[in-house]
Write a protein that holds these residues in place. Structure first.
Motif, PDB file in Angstrom:
ATOM      1  N   ILE A  37      36.652  37.984  46.447  1.00  0.00           N
ATOM      2  CA  ILE A  37      36.397  39.347  45.964  1.00  0.00           C
ATOM      3  C   ILE A  37      35.583  40.164  46.969  1.00  0.00           C
ATOM      4  O   ILE A  37      35.417  41.363  46.792  1.00  0.00           O
ATOM      5  CB  ILE A  37      35.703  39.335  44.582  1.00  0.00           C
ATOM      6  CG1 ILE A  37      34.287  38.757  44.668  1.00  0.00           C
ATOM      7  CG2 ILE A  37      36.528  38.569  43.565  1.00  0.00           C
ATOM      8  CD1 ILE A  37      33.485  38.886  43.383  1.00  0.00           C
ATOM      9  N   CYS A  50      35.609  41.629  38.361  1.00  0.00           N
ATOM     10  CA  CYS A  50      34.561  41.038  39.196  1.00  0.00           C
ATOM     11  C   CYS A  50      33.257  41.826  39.165  1.00  0.00           C
ATOM     12  O   CYS A  50      32.228  41.353  39.605  1.00  0.00           O
ATOM     13  CB  CYS A  50      35.044  40.949  40.634  1.00  0.00           C
ATOM     14  SG  CYS A  50      35.500  42.574  41.295  1.00  0.00           S
ATOM     15  N   CYS A  61      44.478  40.916  39.976  1.00  0.00           N
ATOM     16  CA  CYS A  61      45.268  42.097  40.385  1.00  0.00           C
ATOM     17  C   CYS A  61      44.982  43.296  39.471  1.00  0.00           C
ATOM     18  O   CYS A  61      45.900  43.938  38.934  1.00  0.00           O
ATOM     19  CB  CYS A  61      46.766  41.774  40.382  1.00  0.00           C
ATOM     20  SG  CYS A  61      47.220  40.554  41.614  1.00  0.00           S
ATOM     21  N   CYS A  62      43.720  43.641  39.310  1.00  0.00           N
ATOM     22  CA  CYS A  62      43.320  44.695  38.362  1.00  0.00           C
ATOM     23  C   CYS A  62      43.986  46.030  38.696  1.00  0.00           C
ATOM     24  O   CYS A  62      43.929  46.482  39.848  1.00  0.00           O
ATOM     25  CB  CYS A  62      41.809  44.920  38.431  1.00  0.00           C
ATOM     26  SG  CYS A  62      40.820  43.514  37.944  1.00  0.00           S
ATOM     27  N   ARG A  84      34.091  45.682  42.656  1.00  0.00           N
ATOM     28  CA  ARG A  84      35.078  46.557  43.300  1.00  0.00           C
ATOM     29  C   ARG A  84      35.455  47.644  42.294  1.00  0.00           C
ATOM     30  O   ARG A  84      35.687  47.349  41.115  1.00  0.00           O
ATOM     31  CB  ARG A  84      36.310  45.748  43.743  1.00  0.00           C
ATOM     32  CG  ARG A  84      35.942  44.642  44.748  1.00  0.00           C
ATOM     33  CD  ARG A  84      37.077  43.674  44.966  1.00  0.00           C
ATOM     34  NE  ARG A  84      38.168  44.188  45.769  1.00  0.00           N
ATOM     35  CZ  ARG A  84      38.279  44.033  47.087  1.00  0.00           C
ATOM     36  NH1 ARG A  84      37.349  43.371  47.764  1.00  0.00           N
ATOM     37  NH2 ARG A  84      39.324  44.521  47.728  1.00  0.00           N
ATOM     38  N   CYS A  91      44.247  46.348  42.887  1.00  0.00           N
ATOM     39  CA  CYS A  91      43.485  45.516  43.823  1.00  0.00           C
ATOM     40  C   CYS A  91      44.168  44.165  43.965  1.00  0.00           C
ATOM     41  O   CYS A  91      44.607  43.577  42.977  1.00  0.00           O
ATOM     42  CB  CYS A  91      42.055  45.336  43.291  1.00  0.00           C
ATOM     43  SG  CYS A  91      41.069  44.224  44.312  1.00  0.00           S
ATOM     44  N   CYS A  94      41.980  39.319  44.324  1.00  0.00           N
ATOM     45  CA  CYS A  94      42.043  38.071  43.566  1.00  0.00           C
ATOM     46  C   CYS A  94      43.194  38.125  42.580  1.00  0.00           C
ATOM     47  O   CYS A  94      43.844  39.159  42.403  1.00  0.00           O
ATOM     48  CB  CYS A  94      40.714  37.769  42.870  1.00  0.00           C
ATOM     49  SG  CYS A  94      40.550  38.448  41.216  1.00  0.00           S
TER      50      CYS A  94
HETATM   51  S1  SF4 Z   1      38.596  41.154  39.645  1.00  0.00           S
HETATM   52 FE1  SF4 Z   1      37.803  42.372  41.349  1.00  0.00          FE
HETATM   53  S2  SF4 Z   1      38.663  41.337  43.144  1.00  0.00           S
HETATM   54 FE2  SF4 Z   1      39.869  40.647  41.409  1.00  0.00          FE
HETATM   55  S3  SF4 Z   1      41.608  42.064  41.350  1.00  0.00           S
HETATM   56 FE3  SF4 Z   1      40.017  42.867  39.945  1.00  0.00          FE
HETATM   57  S4  SF4 Z   1      38.885  44.334  41.217  1.00  0.00           S
HETATM   58 FE4  SF4 Z   1      40.035  43.025  42.623  1.00  0.00          FE
END
Ligand code: SF4
Length: 365
Positions: A143, A42, A31-32, A45, A25, A28
Motif C-alpha cells: 500500500i 488501507c 482495488c478500491c 491512500r 487504486c 493491493c
Molecule cells: S486498500 Fe488502499 S492500497 Fe488497497 S486498493 Fe484500496 S486504496 Fe489502494
C-alpha cells in the motif's frame, strides 16, 4: 495522526480514472474504487480532487534485522537487512505482531510516530551500518509501494538487494510496477480458508494469484505461515496449503512458525514444538523440499538448517537467527554433490554483523 499523514503524501502511480470519474487504486487486491474525497480500506491512500494521493516522505520505524528474521533463509544468509516501514495496512489481523504501525490509523491504541526521511538518507544509513539488503516491512508494503520504489531505486544504484515482507494481497499492476526494483518477496500465507481471510479483511484468491505471479516473474519468493492453534492448523487445511505451494514450485521455502498471544488474539494456546514438527511433516509430504520451523530456536532440530534437496547434506546450520556453519559454494551449489541450491547466494559468506535485531541511531533526513 490521520491529519498529519494526509500531508505526508504525493500523487501516486498505481491508479486509473474510471469512466464515472472515480479512481481505481491497484496497489493491493482490494482495488478500491474511490470517489472524490474517499479514502481506501488501507486508510492511507485517498482521492483528492481526481488525484490519488499516497504516503510519502516518512518512516514509521527503522530496524536492522538479520535477514533470517524476515524470514529469508535462501537469500544471502547472514546479511544485515535494513528494515523500514510506514503506517497502515489493508488487512486488520487480530493477532498482528506489528499492530502499533500496521493499525495506527484504525486503532486509537496503536500510537506510532512518523519520522521524516529521504531515500538518500535511508540508503546512506543502511550503507553506514553495513547492510546488504533493504526491506520494506512492519506495515503492508504494497500500500506504500511508490515510496518503497523511490527508496529501492537509490538502494539498487548503491548495490543493495531489496525485498518486501508482505501479506501478498497484490494485483498484476503492482507486481509489474515492483518487478524492476524488488528482488526478494516474502509472503505470509495466513490460511487456506477464504472464510478466515474474510475475518482478517481480505480474500484468499488474490493472495494465491500473487504467489503464482511472483514465482513466474522471477522474484525470489519465500512463504511463511504463522501456525495458530484452532485457526489454521487443521491437517486438511495444511495439506491443501502446502500442496498449493509445491504446485507453484517445490523449491519455494516454506517457514511454519510458532504463534504466541498478541494484540487482540490472546485466546489460542501458544504453538508447541510438536505442532510445528507435525505441520512441517505435512509440508514435506506435500513435496516441499525446503521446510523450516521458526520462533522456537534450538527446539526443532534440523528444521532450522538448510539441506541439499538432492543428497541431504547440511548446507547452512542455524540456531535462531545465528548462522553456525555455511557450506554453499561460491556458485550457489552443494559442496558434496554439486547440485544448485535454489535461492540468491553471495560469492562468499561474510559472517554476520548481527544475529539479533537492533535499532540504529537515526540520520534520516
Ligand atoms: S486498500 Fe488502499 S492500497 Fe488497497 S486498493 Fe484500496 S486504496 Fe489502494
Amino acid at each position: 495522526m490521520a491529519e498529519l499523514l494526509a500531508h505526508a503524501t504525493r500523487e501516486g502511480d498505481l491508479y486509473d480514472v474510471l469512466p464515472d470519474g472515480r479512481l481505481r487504486c491497484y496497489a493491493c487486491g482490494h482495488c478500491c474504487p474511490l470517489p472524490d474525497g474517499a479514502i481506501g480500506v488501507c486508510k492511507v491512500r485517498f482521492n483528492d480532487h481526481g488525484r490519488l494521493m499516497v504516503p510519502w516522505g516518512y518512516v514509521g520505524g527503522v530496524q536492522c534485522d538479520p535477514i533470517e528474521k524476515k524470514p529469508f533463509f535462501h537469500a544471502y544468509p547472514g546479511a544485515l537487512a535494513y528494515s523500514f516501514g510506514m503506517l497502515g495496512c489493508d488487512l486488520h489481523c487480530s493477532y498482528c505482531q506489528n499492530w502499533v504501525t500496521s493499525q495506527a490509523l484504525r486503532d486509537p491504541e496503536a500510537v506510532a510516530s512518523p519520522l521524516g526521511a529521504s531515500p538518500a538518507a535511508l540508503v546512506g544509513d543502511a550503507l553506514r551500518l553495513g547492510a546488504r539488503v533493504m526491506v520494506s516491512t512492519y506495515n503492508e508494503p504494497l500500500i506504500t509501494s511508490e515510496w518503497a520504489v523511490a527508496i529501492f531505486k537509490e538502494a539498487k544504484a548503491a548495490g543493495l538487494t531489496t525485498g518486501y515482507v508482505s501479506n501478498g494481497n497484490g494485483t498484476p499492476q503492482v507486481l509489474e510496477y515492483l518487478r524492476p526494483w524488488v528482488d526478494l518477496y516474502k509472503v505470509e500465507l495466513k490460511s487456506f480458508d477464504d472464510r478466515r481471510y474474510r475475518q482478517l479483511g481480505g480474500r484468499l484468491d488474490p493472495i494465491l494469484d500473487t504467489i503464482r505471479r511472483l514465482h513466474a516473474m522471477d522474484f525470489w519468493v519465500e512463504i511463511v505461515t504463522l501456525l495458530i492453534p484452532g485457526f489454521n492448523d487443521g491437517r486438511d487445511e495444511l495439506q491443501r496449503l502446502t500442496a498449493f505451494i509445491a504446485g507453484v514450485s517445490p523449491d519455494i521455502p516454506w517457514h511454519v512458525t510458532a504463534f504466541h498471544g498478541d494484540y487482540k488474539m490472546q485466546d489460542p494456546q501458544d504453538t508447541t514444538v510438536e505442532m510445528l514438527l507435525e505441520a512441517a511433516a505435512i509440508g514435506r509430504e506435500a513435496g516441499l523440499r525446503h521446510v523450516y520451523a521458526g520462533n522456537l530456536p534450538g527446539q526443532v532440530g534440523e528444521l532450522e538448517n538448510t539441506h541439499c534437496a538432492n543428497c541431504g547434506d547440511t548446507l547452512v546450520s542455524r540456531v535462531g537467527y545465528h548462522i553456525r556453519q555455511y557450506r554453499i559454494t561460491p556458485s550457489g551449489a552443494c559442496p558434496s554433490c554439486g547440485v544448485a541450491v535454489p535461492g540468491r547466494w553471495s560469492a562468499q559468506f561474510d559472517g554476520q554483523i548481527a544475529w539479533r535485531p537492533f535499532v540504529p541511531i537515526r540520520h534520516l533526513t
